[in-house]
Scaffold this motif. Structure first.
Motif, PDB file in Angstrom:
ATOM      1  N   HIS A 159       0.819  -1.217   0.000  1.00 46.54           N
ATOM      2  CA  HIS A 159       0.000   0.000   0.000  1.00 46.54           C
ATOM      3  C   HIS A 159       0.853   1.268   0.000  1.00 46.54           C
ATOM      4  CE1 HIS A 159      -3.199  -2.811   0.967  1.00 46.54           C
ATOM      5  NE2 HIS A 159      -2.500  -3.224   2.005  1.00 46.54           N
ATOM      6  N   ALA A 160       2.157   1.125  -0.239  1.00 46.65           N
ATOM      7  CA  ALA A 160       3.079   2.249  -0.084  1.00 46.65           C
ATOM      8  C   ALA A 160       3.353   3.011  -1.369  1.00 46.65           C
ATOM      9  CB  ALA A 160       4.403   1.749   0.511  1.00 46.65           C
ATOM     10  N   ALA A 161       2.663   2.666  -2.480  1.00 44.53           N
ATOM     11  CA  ALA A 161       2.947   3.332  -3.754  1.00 44.53           C
ATOM     12  C   ALA A 161       2.798   4.855  -3.680  1.00 44.53           C
ATOM     13  CB  ALA A 161       2.068   2.754  -4.866  1.00 44.53           C
ATOM     14  N   PRO A 162       1.750   5.394  -3.050  1.00 45.66           N
ATOM     15  CA  PRO A 162       1.641   6.855  -2.973  1.00 45.66           C
ATOM     16  C   PRO A 162       2.806   7.487  -2.190  1.00 45.66           C
ATOM     17  CG  PRO A 162      -0.477   5.843  -2.514  1.00 45.66           C
ATOM     18  CD  PRO A 162       0.536   4.740  -2.506  1.00 45.66           C
ATOM     19  N   LEU A 163       3.248   6.823  -1.147  1.00 44.08           N
ATOM     20  CA  LEU A 163       4.373   7.318  -0.358  1.00 44.08           C
ATOM     21  C   LEU A 163       5.660   7.307  -1.184  1.00 44.08           C
ATOM     22  CD1 LEU A 163       5.572   8.141   2.437  1.00 44.08           C
ATOM     23  CD2 LEU A 163       5.752   5.702   2.950  1.00 44.08           C
ATOM     24  N   ILE A 164       5.890   6.210  -1.893  1.00 44.87           N
ATOM     25  CA  ILE A 164       7.085   6.079  -2.735  1.00 44.87           C
ATOM     26  C   ILE A 164       7.081   7.143  -3.838  1.00 44.87           C
ATOM     27  CG2 ILE A 164       8.203   4.564  -4.427  1.00 44.87           C
ATOM     28  CD1 ILE A 164       7.206   2.199  -2.599  1.00 44.87           C
ATOM     29  N   ALA A 165       5.923   7.346  -4.454  1.00 48.30           N
ATOM     30  CA  ALA A 165       5.821   8.361  -5.510  1.00 48.30           C
ATOM     31  C   ALA A 165       5.974   9.767  -4.939  1.00 48.30           C
ATOM     32  CB  ALA A 165       4.480   8.225  -6.233  1.00 48.30           C
ATOM     33  N   GLY A 166       5.348  10.025  -3.813  1.00 51.94           N
ATOM     34  CA  GLY A 166       5.407  11.356  -3.214  1.00 51.94           C
ATOM     35  C   GLY A 166       6.814  11.786  -2.843  1.00 51.94           C
ATOM     36  N   LEU A 167       7.635  10.830  -2.427  1.00 48.56           N
ATOM     37  CA  LEU A 167       9.026  11.128  -2.077  1.00 48.56           C
ATOM     38  C   LEU A 167       9.950  11.094  -3.289  1.00 48.56           C
ATOM     39  CD1 LEU A 167       9.312   9.124   1.269  1.00 48.56           C
ATOM     40  CD2 LEU A 167       9.409  11.617   1.012  1.00 48.56           C
ATOM     41  N   GLY A 168       9.383  10.818  -4.469  1.00 46.31           N
ATOM     42  CA  GLY A 168      10.191  10.809  -5.682  1.00 46.31           C
ATOM     43  C   GLY A 168      11.089   9.598  -5.812  1.00 46.31           C
ATOM     44  N   LEU A 169      10.627   8.450  -5.323  1.00 39.86           N
ATOM     45  CA  LEU A 169      11.464   7.251  -5.290  1.00 39.86           C
ATOM     46  C   LEU A 169      11.113   6.203  -6.344  1.00 39.86           C
ATOM     47  CD1 LEU A 169      11.732   6.699  -1.424  1.00 39.86           C
ATOM     48  CD2 LEU A 169      13.525   7.513  -2.968  1.00 39.86           C
ATOM     49  N   THR A 170      10.048   6.422  -7.097  1.00 39.69           N
ATOM     50  CA  THR A 170       9.597   5.395  -8.037  1.00 39.69           C
ATOM     51  C   THR A 170      10.707   4.965  -8.993  1.00 39.69           C
ATOM     52  OG1 THR A 170       7.362   6.326  -7.906  1.00 39.69           O
ATOM     53  CG2 THR A 170       7.826   4.806  -9.713  1.00 39.69           C
ATOM     54  N   ALA A 171      11.451   5.916  -9.516  1.00 41.33           N
ATOM     55  CA  ALA A 171      12.506   5.604 -10.492  1.00 41.33           C
ATOM     56  C   ALA A 171      13.756   5.005  -9.854  1.00 41.33           C
ATOM     57  CB  ALA A 171      12.894   6.878 -11.256  1.00 41.33           C
ATOM     58  N   HIS A 172      13.813   4.980  -8.512  1.00 42.80           N
ATOM     59  CA  HIS A 172      15.013   4.505  -7.815  1.00 42.80           C
ATOM     60  C   HIS A 172      14.825   3.140  -7.149  1.00 42.80           C
ATOM     61  CE1 HIS A 172      16.946   8.429  -8.285  1.00 42.80           C
ATOM     62  NE2 HIS A 172      15.782   8.965  -7.930  1.00 42.80           N
ATOM     63  N   MET A 173      13.658   2.540  -7.320  1.00 44.82           N
ATOM     64  CA  MET A 173      13.373   1.292  -6.609  1.00 44.82           C
ATOM     65  C   MET A 173      14.338   0.169  -6.993  1.00 44.82           C
ATOM     66  SD  MET A 173      10.894   1.670  -4.407  1.00 44.82           S
ATOM     67  CE  MET A 173       9.990   0.132  -4.171  1.00 44.82           C
ATOM     68  N   GLY A 174      14.806   0.151  -8.257  1.00 45.33           N
ATOM     69  CA  GLY A 174      15.712  -0.901  -8.704  1.00 45.33           C
ATOM     70  C   GLY A 174      17.179  -0.550  -8.552  1.00 45.33           C
ATOM     71  N   LYS A 175      17.474   0.623  -8.018  1.00 48.25           N
ATOM     72  CA  LYS A 175      18.859   1.079  -7.878  1.00 48.25           C
ATOM     73  C   LYS A 175      19.453   0.562  -6.568  1.00 48.25           C
ATOM     74  CE  LYS A 175      19.669   5.257  -9.251  1.00 48.25           C
ATOM     75  NZ  LYS A 175      19.723   6.745  -9.310  1.00 48.25           N
ATOM     76  N   ARG A 176      20.729   0.211  -6.588  1.00 50.79           N
ATOM     77  CA  ARG A 176      21.419  -0.233  -5.371  1.00 50.79           C
ATOM     78  C   ARG A 176      21.817   0.982  -4.530  1.00 50.79           C
ATOM     79  NH1 ARG A 176      22.065  -5.561  -5.743  1.00 50.79           N
ATOM     80  NH2 ARG A 176      22.166  -6.494  -7.827  1.00 50.79           N
ATOM     81  N   PHE A 177      21.829   0.785  -3.225  1.00 51.17           N
ATOM     82  CA  PHE A 177      22.156   1.896  -2.322  1.00 51.17           C
ATOM     83  C   PHE A 177      23.553   2.453  -2.600  1.00 51.17           C
ATOM     84  CE2 PHE A 177      18.351   0.905  -0.130  1.00 51.17           C
ATOM     85  CZ  PHE A 177      18.047   2.020   0.639  1.00 51.17           C
ATOM     86  N   ALA A 178      24.478   1.615  -3.028  1.00 51.89           N
ATOM     87  CA  ALA A 178      25.833   2.081  -3.327  1.00 51.89           C
ATOM     88  C   ALA A 178      25.845   3.148  -4.410  1.00 51.89           C
ATOM     89  CB  ALA A 178      26.717   0.903  -3.740  1.00 51.89           C
ATOM     90  N   ALA A 179      24.839   3.134  -5.286  1.00 48.62           N
ATOM     91  CA  ALA A 179      24.779   4.075  -6.399  1.00 48.62           C
ATOM     92  C   ALA A 179      23.849   5.257  -6.132  1.00 48.62           C
ATOM     93  CB  ALA A 179      24.327   3.356  -7.671  1.00 48.62           C
TER      94      ALA A 179
END
Length: 206
Positions: free
Chosen positions: A113-133
């Motif tokens: 149920h966290a999609a609105p939260l993820i989108a609101g924080l601008g994280l949708t495009a970063h979900m597949g990115k590793r923390f190191a990057a």
């Protein structure tokens, strides 16, 4: 009948060597935004780790929604979420893996149920990115997403706007303002704009 406070602190004491950070600290809080303020070195981050049950106080009691952290840690911690100032994710993890791990550790389905939260924080495009990057700001936003997803009645945040962009900061301030109707959002900050935007009451240290 008096409602049980979401957070109740009684006689809290903590010192490091000869330095007393707190001695007999008392306060209670119900739903709303509370900003923990004070000069550097007065113990804001330490207080948050005490309230989150990460550090044990030398004296005093902390109750989360009526449950004492020392006597009933499981019940108390089920009712709180903590957002540290720095990332606690492994560098090899992706954003999606980190949020999934948090969800699994809680034994919930909050991520679904966290999609609105993820989108609101601008994280949708970063979900597949590793923390190191990731940039420090993106890492911080994932810490915020992990803490804010779900329905814990008490959310503790250490400097929540550190390093995040203006759009995410404005969205977060509005979220805090709205969610303050039903949960306690207590955060340390030097950000006066965040305090004003959320209408937070102040808790002074030092």
């Amino acid at each position: 009948m008096t409602a049980i406070p979401l957070l109740a602190v009684d006689g809290l004491a903590m010192r490091f060597g000869a330095q007393h950070l707190f001695n007999g600290l008392d306060f209670t809080a119900g739903p709303g935004a509370v900003a923990l303020v004070g000069p550097n070195g007065t113990g804001k981050s330490t207080l948050l780790t005490l309230l989150a049950g990460i550090t044990t106080p030398q004296a005093g009691t902390i109750r989360i929604a009526g449950h004492a952290l020392t006597q009933a840690p499981r019940e108390a911690k089920q009712r709180l979420a903590y957002v540290p100032d720095e990332s606690v994710a492994y560098d090899f993890m992706t954003g999606a893996q980190f949020l999934g791990m948090v969800d699994a550790l809680r034994g919930t389905r909050d991520l679904a149920h966290a999609a609105p939260l993820i989108a609101g924080l601008g994280l949708t495009a970063h979900m597949g990115k590793r923390f190191a990057a990731m940039s420090l700001g993106t890492r911080k936003k994932f810490m915020l997403a992990a803490g804010l997803m779900g329905d814990a009645p008490v959310v503790l945040m250490d400097e929540p706007t550190n390093g995040i962009d203006a759009a995410a900061k404005a969205w977060l301030a509005e979220l805090i303002r709205q969610q303050g109707a039903s949960r306690l959002l207590l955060f340390s900050t030097h950000d006066n704009e965040l305090i004003e935007a959320t209408g937070a009451r102040l808790l002074h240290l030092g």
